[in-house]
Design a protein around this motif. Structure first.
Motif, PDB file in Angstrom:
ATOM      1  N   ALA A  52       0.906   3.048   9.533  1.00  0.00           N
ATOM      2  CA  ALA A  52       0.821   3.272   8.092  1.00  0.00           C
ATOM      3  C   ALA A  52       1.244   1.998   7.366  1.00  0.00           C
ATOM      4  N   LEU A  53       0.728   1.832   6.165  1.00  0.00           N
ATOM      5  CA  LEU A  53       1.169   0.737   5.301  1.00  0.00           C
ATOM      6  C   LEU A  53       1.276   1.243   3.881  1.00  0.00           C
ATOM      7  N   ALA A  54       2.053   0.542   3.077  1.00  0.00           N
ATOM      8  CA  ALA A  54       2.171   0.818   1.646  1.00  0.00           C
ATOM      9  C   ALA A  54       2.471  -0.505   0.961  1.00  0.00           C
ATOM     10  N   LEU A  55       1.721  -0.807  -0.091  1.00  0.00           N
ATOM     11  CA  LEU A  55       1.815  -2.102  -0.755  1.00  0.00           C
ATOM     12  C   LEU A  55       2.082  -1.938  -2.243  1.00  0.00           C
ATOM     13  N   HIS A  56       2.626  -2.995  -2.820  1.00  0.00           N
ATOM     14  CA  HIS A  56       2.839  -3.044  -4.266  1.00  0.00           C
ATOM     15  C   HIS A  56       2.749  -4.503  -4.692  1.00  0.00           C
ATOM     16  N   ALA A  57       2.236  -4.730  -5.879  1.00  0.00           N
ATOM     17  CA  ALA A  57       2.185  -6.092  -6.419  1.00  0.00           C
ATOM     18  C   ALA A  57       2.385  -6.040  -7.924  1.00  0.00           C
ATOM     19  N   GLY A  58       2.982  -7.081  -8.467  1.00  0.00           N
ATOM     20  CA  GLY A  58       3.210  -7.155  -9.898  1.00  0.00           C
ATOM     21  C   GLY A  58       3.758  -8.514 -10.279  1.00  0.00           C
ATOM     22  N   ASP A  59       4.272  -8.620 -11.483  1.00  0.00           N
ATOM     23  CA  ASP A  59       4.828  -9.877 -11.975  1.00  0.00           C
ATOM     24  C   ASP A  59       6.244  -9.634 -12.491  1.00  0.00           C
ATOM     25  N   ALA A  95       5.445  -9.160  -4.577  1.00  0.00           N
ATOM     26  CA  ALA A  95       4.693  -8.339  -3.630  1.00  0.00           C
ATOM     27  C   ALA A  95       5.657  -7.591  -2.725  1.00  0.00           C
ATOM     28  N   VAL A  96       5.277  -6.375  -2.370  1.00  0.00           N
ATOM     29  CA  VAL A  96       6.020  -5.568  -1.396  1.00  0.00           C
ATOM     30  C   VAL A  96       5.040  -5.162  -0.307  1.00  0.00           C
ATOM     31  N   LEU A  97       5.369  -5.501   0.930  1.00  0.00           N
ATOM     32  CA  LEU A  97       4.565  -5.124   2.089  1.00  0.00           C
ATOM     33  C   LEU A  97       5.427  -4.246   2.995  1.00  0.00           C
ATOM     34  N   VAL A  98       4.964  -3.043   3.293  1.00  0.00           N
ATOM     35  CA  VAL A  98       5.704  -2.143   4.181  1.00  0.00           C
ATOM     36  C   VAL A  98       4.768  -1.667   5.285  1.00  0.00           C
ATOM     37  N   VAL A  99       5.211  -1.780   6.533  1.00  0.00           N
ATOM     38  CA  VAL A  99       4.439  -1.332   7.690  1.00  0.00           C
ATOM     39  C   VAL A  99       5.329  -0.440   8.546  1.00  0.00           C
ATOM     40  N   LEU A 100       4.840   0.761   8.856  1.00  0.00           N
ATOM     41  CA  LEU A 100       5.496   1.653   9.804  1.00  0.00           C
ATOM     42  C   LEU A 100       4.510   1.977  10.920  1.00  0.00           C
ATOM     43  N   SER A 143       3.702  11.993  14.132  1.00  0.00           N
ATOM     44  CA  SER A 143       4.130  10.672  13.691  1.00  0.00           C
ATOM     45  C   SER A 143       3.143  10.050  12.719  1.00  0.00           C
ATOM     46  N   HIS A 144       1.866  10.497  12.750  1.00  0.00           N
ATOM     47  CA  HIS A 144       0.891   9.959  11.799  1.00  0.00           C
ATOM     48  C   HIS A 144       1.213  10.406  10.373  1.00  0.00           C
ATOM     49  N   LEU A 145       1.777  11.603  10.236  1.00  0.00           N
ATOM     50  CA  LEU A 145       2.193  12.079   8.924  1.00  0.00           C
ATOM     51  C   LEU A 145       3.482  11.400   8.478  1.00  0.00           C
ATOM     52  N   ALA A 146       4.428  11.327   9.403  1.00  0.00           N
ATOM     53  CA  ALA A 146       5.742  10.791   9.072  1.00  0.00           C
ATOM     54  C   ALA A 146       5.696   9.311   8.739  1.00  0.00           C
ATOM     55  N   SER A 147       4.886   8.549   9.461  1.00  0.00           N
ATOM     56  CA  SER A 147       4.843   7.105   9.213  1.00  0.00           C
ATOM     57  C   SER A 147       4.313   6.803   7.819  1.00  0.00           C
ATOM     58  N   LEU A 148       3.295   7.538   7.389  1.00  0.00           N
ATOM     59  CA  LEU A 148       2.725   7.290   6.066  1.00  0.00           C
ATOM     60  C   LEU A 148       3.694   7.695   4.961  1.00  0.00           C
ATOM     61  N   ALA A 149       4.317   8.857   5.127  1.00  0.00           N
ATOM     62  CA  ALA A 149       5.300   9.291   4.129  1.00  0.00           C
ATOM     63  C   ALA A 149       6.471   8.319   4.079  1.00  0.00           C
ATOM     64  N   GLY A 150       6.930   7.842   5.228  1.00  0.00           N
ATOM     65  CA  GLY A 150       8.038   6.893   5.263  1.00  0.00           C
ATOM     66  C   GLY A 150       7.690   5.565   4.628  1.00  0.00           C
ATOM     67  N   ALA A 151       6.468   5.067   4.881  1.00  0.00           N
ATOM     68  CA  ALA A 151       6.051   3.795   4.298  1.00  0.00           C
ATOM     69  C   ALA A 151       6.028   3.867   2.780  1.00  0.00           C
ATOM     70  N   SER A 161       8.858   9.698  15.003  1.00  0.00           N
ATOM     71  CA  SER A 161       9.647   8.486  14.804  1.00  0.00           C
ATOM     72  C   SER A 161       8.711   7.325  14.552  1.00  0.00           C
ATOM     73  N   ALA A 162       9.254   6.240  14.036  1.00  0.00           N
ATOM     74  CA  ALA A 162       8.424   5.100  13.664  1.00  0.00           C
ATOM     75  C   ALA A 162       9.265   3.835  13.597  1.00  0.00           C
ATOM     76  N   THR A 163       8.606   2.713  13.792  1.00  0.00           N
ATOM     77  CA  THR A 163       9.227   1.422  13.519  1.00  0.00           C
ATOM     78  C   THR A 163       9.132   1.141  12.028  1.00  0.00           C
ATOM     79  N   PHE A 164       9.811   0.092  11.589  1.00  0.00           N
ATOM     80  CA  PHE A 164       9.863  -0.235  10.156  1.00  0.00           C
ATOM     81  C   PHE A 164       9.886  -1.750   9.994  1.00  0.00           C
ATOM     82  N   ALA A 165       9.005  -2.259   9.149  1.00  0.00           N
ATOM     83  CA  ALA A 165       9.046  -3.674   8.760  1.00  0.00           C
ATOM     84  C   ALA A 165       8.652  -3.766   7.303  1.00  0.00           C
ATOM     85  N   ALA A 166       9.425  -4.519   6.525  1.00  0.00           N
ATOM     86  CA  ALA A 166       9.144  -4.644   5.100  1.00  0.00           C
ATOM     87  C   ALA A 166       9.455  -6.064   4.645  1.00  0.00           C
TER      88      ALA A 166
END
Length: 383
Positions: free
Chosen positions: A124-131, A138-143, A152-160, A213-218
């Protein structure tokens, strides 16, 4: 109780999630896509995912250029019909959870893909960008959901998404000193991890013997300031146009422990425990304190967060930088095109795991002349 398929009219059981006649997605997703019980479709923020239905995650993400409406065919760019086939070339499209994209700004984009081997996409990923006053943000999140756990496919997306929402906040300055600034950023990242953890726990099935469960990188980039946090073996790389590329995150894995004990990276990562992680998010997590790295950027380049579905084939920063350079030579500075090219490379190399690539094209603010080195607290793996 039965009801007709909205795509082909076939009679379906009331609880059906898919039409066995045409393959269309039905069930809980239909109400969401049609506007829900009250007939009002939840708003979609440009460049970010539609609201997530934990029961059936269908509408996942859209480009900032096309936040709603029919999705494009992955083969020819045509319009995908309600039956999941392209109206132009007839190609059957993957489920939107199997392949989705986000592009909150022209300089930030990400792709999440099932790969060729796994039955479903647990990345899963979740992104944000602004000024901000400090410059572009920028915010980059990968689970990366652990494949032998439940949902885990549900949990990773919700967590991201939960972590992304916390990291939208401007990076704190602390009391103005470097030490207090780093401590304040560490608190923000801990809050993001805690939010992701809470989202995963909320989606853990009662009595699960294999809880999700999931890994986390942001990574959070604000002007020329970059802060990175991780748990597990999803990674963040800094790939400057000129200078030495580097892996900013440090894996919580058996392979990393073997590397620290003297084994070569290749031997460790290609060994039998090359992808065995020592820390993760989930109800059985041994530790929830992220490793942190802070970096000041003074040159243009690429910020990349990814799952092991990519780095499994391009682990060394130099190799990853070269592959990205080749992709950018064809695509220019378009992060979506470059991300798609990196995903395509991973699939062409075997596609043995789910693949997530999140990219930000970095151009530090004028006059930002900070040294190009990492600093800040770093926590050793618990093993």
């Amino acid at each position: 109780m039965t009801r007709p398929c909205p795509s082909c009219g076939e009679q379906l059981a009331d609880a059906a999630a898919f039409c066995e006649a045409c393959g269309a997605q039905v069930g809980a997703a239909d109400a969401d896509l049609a506007g829900g019980p009250g007939g009002v479709k939840p708003p979609v923020v440009a460049g970010e995912a539609a609201p997530f239905d934990a029961t059936f995650p269908t509408r996942i993400a859209g480009s900032a250029r096309a936040p709603s409406g029919p999705r494009p065919c992955l083969a020819c760019g045509g319009v995908v019909g309600p039956d999941g086939y392209c109206d132009s070339c007839g190609t059957k499209q993957p489920d939107e959870r199997d392949h989705f994209r986000e592009q909150p700004a022209p300089w930030v984009a990400g792709v999440c893909d099932r790969g060729l081997v796994h039955a479903r996409n647990e990345d899963a990923l979740a992104l944000h960008a602004g000024d901000t006053a400090a410059g572009p943000r920028a915010v980059l999140v990968v689970l990366d959901g652990v494949s032998n756990t439940d949902d885990s496919h549900l949990a990773s997306l919700a967590g991201a998404r939960a972590a992304r929402d916390v990291l939208r906040a401007t990076l704190p300055a602390g009391l103005g000193t470097a030490q207090s600034r780093t401590a304040a950023a560490a608190r923000l990242f801990q809050q993001a991890v805690d939010a992701a953890q809470a989202a995963i726990v909320d989606l853990t099935p009662d009595g699960s013997e294999h809880p999700p469960s999931a890994t986390f990188a942001a990574a959070v980039l604000e002007g020329g300031r970059l802060v990175v946090g991780n748990i597990g073996d999803s990674r963040v790389y800094w790939l400057p146009d000129a200078g030495t590329p580097s892996q900013l995150s440090v894996d919580d894995s058996v392979a990393q422990l073997q590397i620290e004990a003297g084994m070569t990276r290749r031997e460790a990562e290609e060994g039998p425990q090359g992808h065995a992680i020592t820390r993760w998010l989930g109800v059985d997590a041994p530790d929830l304190e992220p490793r942190l790295c802070e970096l000041d950027l003074d040159r243009p380049g690429w910020l990349l967060a990814c799952s092991d579905g990519l780095w499994n084939y391009l682990s060394e920063p130099a190799a990853l930088a070269e592959r990205l350079r080749l992709a950018a030579a064809d695509a220019g500075a378009d992060p979506m095109a470059v991300a798609l090219a990196l995903v395509a490379h991973a699939n062409a190399s075997g596609g043995h795991d789910n693949i997530t690539v999140a990219l930000a094209r970095v151009s530090p603010p004028p006059g930002h002349n900070a040294p190009d080195h990492a600093r800040g607290p770093e926590r050793e793996s618990d093993g």
